[in-house]
Design a protein around this motif. Sequence first.
Motif, PDB file in Angstrom:
ATOM      1  N   GLU A  25      42.266 -35.145 -45.506  1.00 17.77           N
ATOM      2  CA  GLU A  25      41.508 -36.100 -44.709  1.00 17.77           C
ATOM      3  C   GLU A  25      42.060 -37.500 -44.897  1.00 17.77           C
ATOM      4  O   GLU A  25      42.607 -37.829 -45.942  1.00 17.77           O
ATOM      5  N   GLU A  26      41.843 -38.291 -43.868  1.00 16.17           N
ATOM      6  CA  GLU A  26      42.182 -39.705 -43.969  1.00 16.17           C
ATOM      7  C   GLU A  26      41.162 -40.340 -44.919  1.00 16.17           C
ATOM      8  O   GLU A  26      40.009 -39.901 -44.952  1.00 16.17           O
ATOM      9  N   TRP A  28      39.490 -43.063 -44.630  1.00 19.15           N
ATOM     10  CA  TRP A  28      38.325 -43.549 -43.893  1.00 19.15           C
ATOM     11  C   TRP A  28      37.383 -42.402 -43.538  1.00 19.15           C
ATOM     12  O   TRP A  28      36.174 -42.566 -43.531  1.00 19.15           O
ATOM     13  N   GLU A  29      37.968 -41.228 -43.259  1.00 18.23           N
ATOM     14  CA  GLU A  29      37.160 -40.061 -42.901  1.00 18.23           C
ATOM     15  C   GLU A  29      36.379 -39.580 -44.128  1.00 18.23           C
ATOM     16  O   GLU A  29      35.193 -39.271 -44.046  1.00 18.23           O
ATOM     17  N   THR A  30      37.052 -39.540 -45.263  1.00 21.72           N
ATOM     18  CA  THR A  30      36.405 -39.147 -46.513  1.00 21.72           C
ATOM     19  C   THR A  30      35.253 -40.091 -46.827  1.00 21.72           C
ATOM     20  O   THR A  30      34.170 -39.655 -47.232  1.00 21.72           O
ATOM     21  N   LYS A  33      32.298 -39.266 -44.780  1.00 25.52           N
ATOM     22  CA  LYS A  33      31.685 -37.991 -45.164  1.00 25.52           C
ATOM     23  C   LYS A  33      30.960 -38.076 -46.502  1.00 25.52           C
ATOM     24  O   LYS A  33      30.054 -37.297 -46.767  1.00 25.52           O
ATOM     25  N   TRP A  52      29.156 -39.429 -41.433  1.00 25.25           N
ATOM     26  CA  TRP A  52      29.977 -38.567 -40.575  1.00 25.25           C
ATOM     27  C   TRP A  52      29.084 -37.622 -39.765  1.00 25.25           C
ATOM     28  O   TRP A  52      29.254 -37.492 -38.554  1.00 25.25           O
ATOM     29  N   HIS A  56      28.363 -37.531 -35.631  1.00 24.09           N
ATOM     30  CA  HIS A  56      28.636 -36.348 -34.817  1.00 24.09           C
ATOM     31  C   HIS A  56      27.368 -35.591 -34.426  1.00 24.09           C
ATOM     32  O   HIS A  56      27.433 -34.465 -33.951  1.00 24.09           O
ATOM     33  N   LEU A  69      34.313 -45.294 -34.360  1.00 27.52           N
ATOM     34  CA  LEU A  69      35.414 -44.835 -35.209  1.00 27.52           C
ATOM     35  C   LEU A  69      36.642 -45.733 -35.063  1.00 27.52           C
ATOM     36  O   LEU A  69      37.301 -46.058 -36.044  1.00 27.52           O
ATOM     37  N   GLN A  73      38.175 -47.810 -38.105  1.00 26.26           N
ATOM     38  CA  GLN A  73      39.563 -47.595 -38.520  1.00 26.26           C
ATOM     39  C   GLN A  73      40.385 -48.866 -38.436  1.00 26.26           C
ATOM     40  O   GLN A  73      41.280 -49.093 -39.245  1.00 26.26           O
TER      41      GLN A  73
END
Length: 125
Positions: A25-26, A28-30, A33, A52, A56, A69, A73
């Motif tokens: 994962e990126e 930022w995504e982590t 989450k 996250w 969604h 997002l 980012q």
Amino acid sequence: LIAVKNSGKHTVPAAGEKDDGSSKEEPWETALKTTVVDMEVGEFQGHKVSVWDLLHSKYIPEENRKELLELYQAGELTLEQVKTVVSTIVAKAEAAKAEQSARVSSPRAEMTTTEAEHTHHLQED
């Protein structure tokens, strides 16, 4: 830009390492989450939900999700701001839903709507 401290390990892959087929994962995504919000409304009531998952969820339209997002980012929104925005959208959507169902279950539902429209027209001088 916000610097996220991770115990001295660099988890950002080098430019060439990205296409090795791994599902890393990126950062930022982590972060999205692993950051949780304590929601008190709707299907999330009483649960800690990740930012996250809120992003969604059915409450966030796809255009809004993409925009949030992208801004996050790009460093234009902080994690805290994204968290606030998504939890506010979910809370407002649930409040509107609750209000709607309360109105529908009211025997004077049609009357109330008509009165509200009538009052609104009177106030527009």
